[in-house]
Scaffold this motif. Structure first.
Motif, PDB file in Angstrom:
ATOM      1  N   SER A  21      -1.963 -26.125 -16.004  1.00 36.34           N
ATOM      2  CA  SER A  21      -3.020 -25.511 -15.204  1.00 36.34           C
ATOM      3  C   SER A  21      -2.396 -24.580 -14.180  1.00 36.34           C
ATOM      4  CB  SER A  21      -3.836 -26.578 -14.464  1.00 36.34           C
ATOM      5  OG  SER A  21      -4.435 -27.478 -15.348  1.00 36.34           O
ATOM      6  N   CYS A  22      -3.147 -23.550 -13.822  1.00 35.95           N
ATOM      7  CA  CYS A  22      -2.699 -22.619 -12.783  1.00 35.95           C
ATOM      8  C   CYS A  22      -3.927 -22.185 -11.998  1.00 35.95           C
ATOM      9  CB  CYS A  22      -2.002 -21.421 -13.388  1.00 35.95           C
ATOM     10  SG  CYS A  22      -1.638 -20.097 -12.219  1.00 35.95           S
ATOM     11  N   ALA A  23      -3.931 -22.488 -10.715  1.00 34.67           N
ATOM     12  CA  ALA A  23      -5.047 -22.142  -9.852  1.00 34.67           C
ATOM     13  C   ALA A  23      -4.641 -21.050  -8.879  1.00 34.67           C
ATOM     14  CB  ALA A  23      -5.519 -23.373  -9.090  1.00 34.67           C
ATOM     15  N   ILE A  31     -10.124 -11.169 -10.384  1.00 31.40           N
ATOM     16  CA  ILE A  31      -8.968 -11.470 -11.233  1.00 31.40           C
ATOM     17  C   ILE A  31      -9.179 -10.761 -12.567  1.00 31.40           C
ATOM     18  CG2 ILE A  31      -7.644 -13.239 -12.409  1.00 31.40           C
ATOM     19  CD1 ILE A  31      -8.390 -15.182 -10.227  1.00 31.40           C
ATOM     20  N   ASN A  32      -8.275  -9.861 -12.883  1.00 30.39           N
ATOM     21  CA  ASN A  32      -8.413  -9.083 -14.117  1.00 30.39           C
ATOM     22  C   ASN A  32      -7.915  -9.855 -15.331  1.00 30.39           C
ATOM     23  OD1 ASN A  32      -9.394  -6.715 -12.737  1.00 30.39           O
ATOM     24  ND2 ASN A  32      -7.296  -6.442 -11.999  1.00 30.39           N
ATOM     25  N   THR A  33      -6.710 -10.369 -15.233  1.00 25.86           N
ATOM     26  CA  THR A  33      -6.129 -11.157 -16.314  1.00 25.86           C
ATOM     27  C   THR A  33      -5.359 -12.337 -15.732  1.00 25.86           C
ATOM     28  OG1 THR A  33      -4.064  -9.892 -16.360  1.00 25.86           O
ATOM     29  CG2 THR A  33      -5.844  -9.130 -17.797  1.00 25.86           C
ATOM     30  N   MET A  34      -5.280 -13.389 -16.515  1.00 25.24           N
ATOM     31  CA  MET A  34      -4.414 -14.522 -16.198  1.00 25.24           C
ATOM     32  C   MET A  34      -3.686 -14.903 -17.478  1.00 25.24           C
ATOM     33  SD  MET A  34      -6.633 -16.934 -13.624  1.00 25.24           S
ATOM     34  CE  MET A  34      -5.191 -17.632 -12.781  1.00 25.24           C
ATOM     35  N   GLY A  35      -2.433 -15.259 -17.333  1.00 29.42           N
ATOM     36  CA  GLY A  35      -1.674 -15.578 -18.526  1.00 29.42           C
ATOM     37  C   GLY A  35      -0.472 -16.433 -18.224  1.00 29.42           C
ATOM     38  N   TRP A  36       0.314 -16.647 -19.273  1.00 30.96           N
ATOM     39  CA  TRP A  36       1.482 -17.506 -19.189  1.00 30.96           C
ATOM     40  C   TRP A  36       2.698 -16.823 -19.795  1.00 30.96           C
ATOM     41  CZ3 TRP A  36       1.293 -22.042 -16.545  1.00 30.96           C
ATOM     42  CH2 TRP A  36       0.032 -22.556 -16.270  1.00 30.96           C
ATOM     43  N   TYR A  37       3.840 -17.025 -19.147  1.00 31.58           N
ATOM     44  CA  TYR A  37       5.143 -16.624 -19.640  1.00 31.58           C
ATOM     45  C   TYR A  37       6.025 -17.871 -19.636  1.00 31.58           C
ATOM     46  CZ  TYR A  37       3.974 -11.665 -18.958  1.00 31.58           C
ATOM     47  OH  TYR A  37       3.401 -10.418 -19.034  1.00 31.58           O
ATOM     48  N   ARG A  38       7.165 -17.752 -20.288  1.00 27.73           N
ATOM     49  CA  ARG A  38       8.119 -18.847 -20.229  1.00 27.73           C
ATOM     50  C   ARG A  38       9.539 -18.314 -20.251  1.00 27.73           C
ATOM     51  NH1 ARG A  38       7.348 -21.697 -26.226  1.00 27.73           N
ATOM     52  NH2 ARG A  38       8.626 -20.199 -27.406  1.00 27.73           N
ATOM     53  N   GLN A  39      10.442 -19.124 -19.705  1.00 27.36           N
ATOM     54  CA  GLN A  39      11.855 -18.758 -19.692  1.00 27.36           C
ATOM     55  C   GLN A  39      12.689 -19.979 -20.016  1.00 27.36           C
ATOM     56  OE1 GLN A  39      13.198 -16.826 -16.089  1.00 27.36           O
ATOM     57  NE2 GLN A  39      14.938 -15.918 -17.155  1.00 27.36           N
ATOM     58  N   SER A  51      -5.253 -14.054 -21.037  1.00 27.38           N
ATOM     59  CA  SER A  51      -6.713 -14.084 -21.071  1.00 27.38           C
ATOM     60  C   SER A  51      -7.247 -13.001 -20.140  1.00 27.38           C
ATOM     61  CB  SER A  51      -7.222 -15.452 -20.620  1.00 27.38           C
ATOM     62  OG  SER A  51      -8.633 -15.444 -20.537  1.00 27.38           O
ATOM     63  N   GLY A  52      -7.958 -12.045 -20.752  1.00 28.59           N
ATOM     64  CA  GLY A  52      -8.585 -10.991 -19.973  1.00 28.59           C
ATOM     65  C   GLY A  52      -9.891 -10.655 -20.643  1.00 28.59           C
ATOM     66  N   SER A  53     -10.071  -9.382 -20.992  1.00 30.90           N
ATOM     67  CA  SER A  53     -11.240  -9.024 -21.794  1.00 30.90           C
ATOM     68  C   SER A  53     -11.090  -9.611 -23.198  1.00 30.90           C
ATOM     69  CB  SER A  53     -11.401  -7.510 -21.857  1.00 30.90           C
ATOM     70  OG  SER A  53     -10.215  -6.914 -22.329  1.00 30.90           O
ATOM     71  N   ASN A  54      -9.861  -9.796 -23.623  1.00 29.00           N
ATOM     72  CA  ASN A  54      -9.548 -10.491 -24.873  1.00 29.00           C
ATOM     73  C   ASN A  54      -8.579 -11.622 -24.588  1.00 29.00           C
ATOM     74  OD1 ASN A  54     -10.989  -8.652 -26.617  1.00 29.00           O
ATOM     75  ND2 ASN A  54      -9.352  -7.180 -26.232  1.00 29.00           N
ATOM     76  N   THR A  55      -8.419 -12.459 -25.591  1.00 27.49           N
ATOM     77  CA  THR A  55      -7.429 -13.534 -25.517  1.00 27.49           C
ATOM     78  C   THR A  55      -6.397 -13.266 -26.593  1.00 27.49           C
ATOM     79  OG1 THR A  55      -9.051 -15.127 -24.718  1.00 27.49           O
ATOM     80  CG2 THR A  55      -7.048 -16.011 -25.699  1.00 27.49           C
ATOM     81  N   ASP A  70     -11.333 -20.975 -16.254  1.00 28.15           N
ATOM     82  CA  ASP A  70     -12.522 -21.377 -15.514  1.00 28.15           C
ATOM     83  C   ASP A  70     -12.644 -20.372 -14.378  1.00 28.15           C
ATOM     84  OD1 ASP A  70     -14.416 -22.454 -13.805  1.00 28.15           O
ATOM     85  OD2 ASP A  70     -13.813 -24.517 -14.219  1.00 28.15           O
ATOM     86  N   ASN A  71     -13.484 -19.372 -14.569  1.00 27.83           N
ATOM     87  CA  ASN A  71     -13.579 -18.287 -13.590  1.00 27.83           C
ATOM     88  C   ASN A  71     -14.120 -18.765 -12.240  1.00 27.83           C
ATOM     89  OD1 ASN A  71     -12.564 -16.312 -15.343  1.00 27.83           O
ATOM     90  ND2 ASN A  71     -14.582 -15.999 -16.244  1.00 27.83           N
TER      91      ASN A  71
END
Length: 119
Positions: A21-23, A31-39, A51-55, A70-71
């Protein structure tokens, strides 16, 4: 200012599941887009899902990971199933946000949460 706070990482066996989760909080107008990266250790940060206008998803997680938002709570989730040892990494939340009284959009990052997949 904006804060992105992640949670949900941990140790899981191969084939298992985790939900991240990320709040986002702060003086947010939109909020235009929310997403995930990893390293992963010794590797560069890579994009996972957005997740934005598309997923959209990176090919290496398609069919295993699901991103949702959850907007009302300014929160993004990453449901991770069928986890593999190669999914081991620090997972970072990213959001593109327009602040109140600001005319431009900016990217923000969370502090990261460790996901370890090991038997």
């Amino acid at each position: 200012q904006v804060q992105l706070v992640e949670s949900g990482g941990g140790l899981v066996q191969p084939g298992g599941s985790l939900r991240l989760s990320c709040a986002a909080s702060g003086s947010i107008f939109r909020i235009n887009t929310m997403g995930w990266y990893r390293q992963a250790p010794g590797k560069e940060r890579e994009w996972v899902a957005m997740s934005g206008s598309n997923t959209i998803y990176a090919d290496f997680v398609k069919g295993r990971f699901t991103i949702s938002r959850d907007n009302a709570k300014n929160t993004v989730y990453l449901q991770m199933n069928s986890l593999k040892p190669e999914d081991t990494a620090v997972y970072y939340c990213n959001a593109n946000i327009r602040l109140l009284l600001v005319s431009s959009d900016n990217n923000y990052w969370g502090q990261g949460t460790q996901v370890t997949v090991s038997s």
